[in-house]
Structure formats: structure tokens, C-alpha cells
Enzyme design. Sequence first.
Site, short mmCIF file in Angstrom:
data_model
loop_
_atom_site.label_atom_id
_atom_site.label_comp_id
_atom_site.label_asym_id
_atom_site.label_seq_id
_atom_site.Cartn_x
_atom_site.Cartn_y
_atom_site.Cartn_z
N HIS A 160 0.85 -1.20 0.00
CA HIS A 160 0.00 0.00 0.00
C HIS A 160 0.88 1.24 0.00
O HIS A 160 1.29 1.73 1.05
CB HIS A 160 -0.93 -0.03 1.23
CG HIS A 160 -1.95 1.05 1.26
ND1 HIS A 160 -3.18 0.90 1.89
CD2 HIS A 160 -1.96 2.31 0.74
CE1 HIS A 160 -3.88 2.01 1.77
NE2 HIS A 160 -3.15 2.89 1.08
N HIS A 178 -9.50 0.85 -1.53
CA HIS A 178 -9.49 1.46 -0.20
C HIS A 178 -10.91 1.36 0.34
O HIS A 178 -11.87 1.74 -0.35
CB HIS A 178 -9.12 2.94 -0.29
CG HIS A 178 -7.66 3.22 -0.50
ND1 HIS A 178 -6.95 2.68 -1.53
CD2 HIS A 178 -6.80 4.00 0.21
CE1 HIS A 178 -5.69 3.13 -1.45
NE2 HIS A 178 -5.57 3.93 -0.40
N GLU A 235 -11.38 3.07 5.80
CA GLU A 235 -10.36 3.97 6.37
C GLU A 235 -11.13 5.03 7.17
O GLU A 235 -11.08 5.06 8.39
CB GLU A 235 -9.51 4.60 5.27
CG GLU A 235 -8.49 5.63 5.77
CD GLU A 235 -7.75 6.36 4.62
OE1 GLU A 235 -8.23 6.36 3.47
OE2 GLU A 235 -6.69 6.96 4.91
#
Length: 335
Positions: A16, A196, A199
Site C-alpha cells: 500500500h 481502499h 479507512e
Amino acid sequence: MNREELIKKLPKAELHLHIEGSFEPELMFEIAQRNNIAIRFKNIMEVKEAYNFHNLQSFLDIYYEGAAVLINEQDFYDLTMAYLKRCKEDNVVHTEIFFDPQTHTDRGVPFEVVFNGIQRALTVAETEWGITSHLIMCFLRHLSEESAFKTLKESLPFKKHIIAVGLDSGEVGHPPQKFQRVFEAAMEEGFLTVAHAGEEGPASYIWEALDLLKVKRIDHGVRAMEDQKLLARIIKEEIPLTVCPLSNLKLCVFKKLTDHNLKKMLKLGVRVTINSDDPAYFGGYLNQNFIETAKALDLNSDEIKTIAINSFQGSFMDENEKTKWISHIRNLPTT
Ligand code: HPA
Ligand code: ZN
């Protein structure tokens, strides 16, 4: 061997890392100057003072601003080469790099200029230092589905050098579902998928990424802890989470590193990895993320080794290579 020595000694894969997020202020000034582009900061000190974020968007605003000085193939080469040098220093032997074509093509920089600069550096790093890599093309989720489709089309001549598509930028309000059709089209072209999710966004976005985008990994994913059913699935299906502790700290996902849930997830059997995300902005490359997290959460040498093993297990490298690195780690003495 103490914790820090072990971390430095371990071969690691990074899963990442946004190449635009590895743009150090020094290089930014150098490239801005040679491209004759004015930037609003007088010096490096001023830039660093501006890196004070309170959430994801406050970071993204400055991250896109910085990327705007990248114009020529050489700029993308220099950017990528600088990151790969840090990989060598940190004993990162394999890296799977995100790039954001729309950040550049929307400013009139052709797709191939971005791609060629990055790819040339990757080839040099493999030849010179044996660092292997894959490229992951991310769609910016705050932009439209139509723009993502256009980007997918532009990438097709280079598709054999791009292993997967991903999804980044402002999460809340832009659920994975918005990109279901473009991810389906990408999969038909042979791309793997990652995204993603979780988060800043809710656990439901992680479900969507798994069910609708068929992702092989979740980038970040720390909010999976809020949903026990989801957590059970992630454990059962061995879905890797590419966790970025210093990023989470800088973007206020956790108030303190000691509050981070990485160790809890690890103990539950989640395949967690440690990554740097945007190291030039968040204050540390891979080893720094590892060292600070290990210290804050008091990770022992077995846990540190497991995280390094997870990074290979969760990577897109071929199975023989994975096995080679994993047995190397298992055989590494810890005392
Ligand atoms: N989240 C979303 N978008 C991003 C990030 C991130 O951590 N870094 C660069 N673009
Ligand atoms: Zn990221």
C-alpha cells in the site's frame, strides 16, 4: 536481536504505497524549478509545516497540489526512483505501487508519460537491486464513473504491466458500488482488483468492496472491527488488510498509535500487513511504520515475523517466490 534490528533485517513486501505520496518536498522543489512552475511555499520548512492534517480530505488537497508539478516522463522516473532507493534501504524486496493516472491526465499529462516514467524506474530497480514490483492503477473515487471508464480505456495498451485496479481518494460519499461496472470491465480485461475501504468510510463499504468489486485485498480496512460478521468473513477468507499505521495517526483515524487496532486484529487471525501509504506526507517509510507500531503496541518477534510473512502471502507475486521469502523469514533467527 532487538525489535528494531529484527524489523530492519526482515525482507518485506509493501502493498500500500501511492507513488505520488512518496514525493519528498526537496524533489518537489527541484522538479517545480526545472518545469518552471511556481509553488506557494517559500521553502521546505514551510511545506513541512503545512503537513498538518485533520482528516483524509485535508491531506488530499495538498497531495494533489504537490503532484501538479509532475509533467515529464523524467519527473515520474525520478519520483519512482527516489522511492525505490528507500525500499533498498529498508529491505523492501517487493513492492506493489499505486498510481493515480487521473491526477495527471486531467492536467493534460498523457497516460503514457506517467506510465513510462514509473515503469522505467521499476525496471532499473529490478535489474540493479533485485527489487520486484507490480503496478496498481487507482481510480479517483471523487470523480465520475465515466472518467474511470476513460482511464481504463487509456490503460489497455499497457495492461500487461498493470496487475490490478484500485480505488482511492475521498472515501465518504463515494461507495465502492459507484464503480461496480468499471471494475467488472477491468476484470474482463484481466485486471485483479483492490480498493481502499473502511479507512474513514463505514464497514458497509468493505462489504461492497468484497461483494461488488470482488477485491483480493482491502486497503486500510481498520473499521472492519466495528462489524463482527464482516470480521469473521475476513478471517475465514484470509483477506489481507493493507494497514498504514502512521497514515492513520496523521489523518486522525486513531488519536494515538497506542489506540491502533492492528494488534487486536492480528491476534484474532486477520491477515494484517504494515505499509507506508504516503510516506513523504505521513512521516515515515516502511521500517519507520513497523518500528513505531511495534513499539506502541508492544509487538513481539513472532508477531513482527507474522506481519512480514503476511506481506508476501497477501501480495500478487507468484507462489514460488512467495514460498521462498516466507521460508527465509521463518528460518531467520530472532535472538
Ligand atoms: N486514502 C485515500 N486516498 C488516498 C490515500 C489514502 O490513504 N493516499 C493517497 N490517496
Ligand atoms: Zn492509501
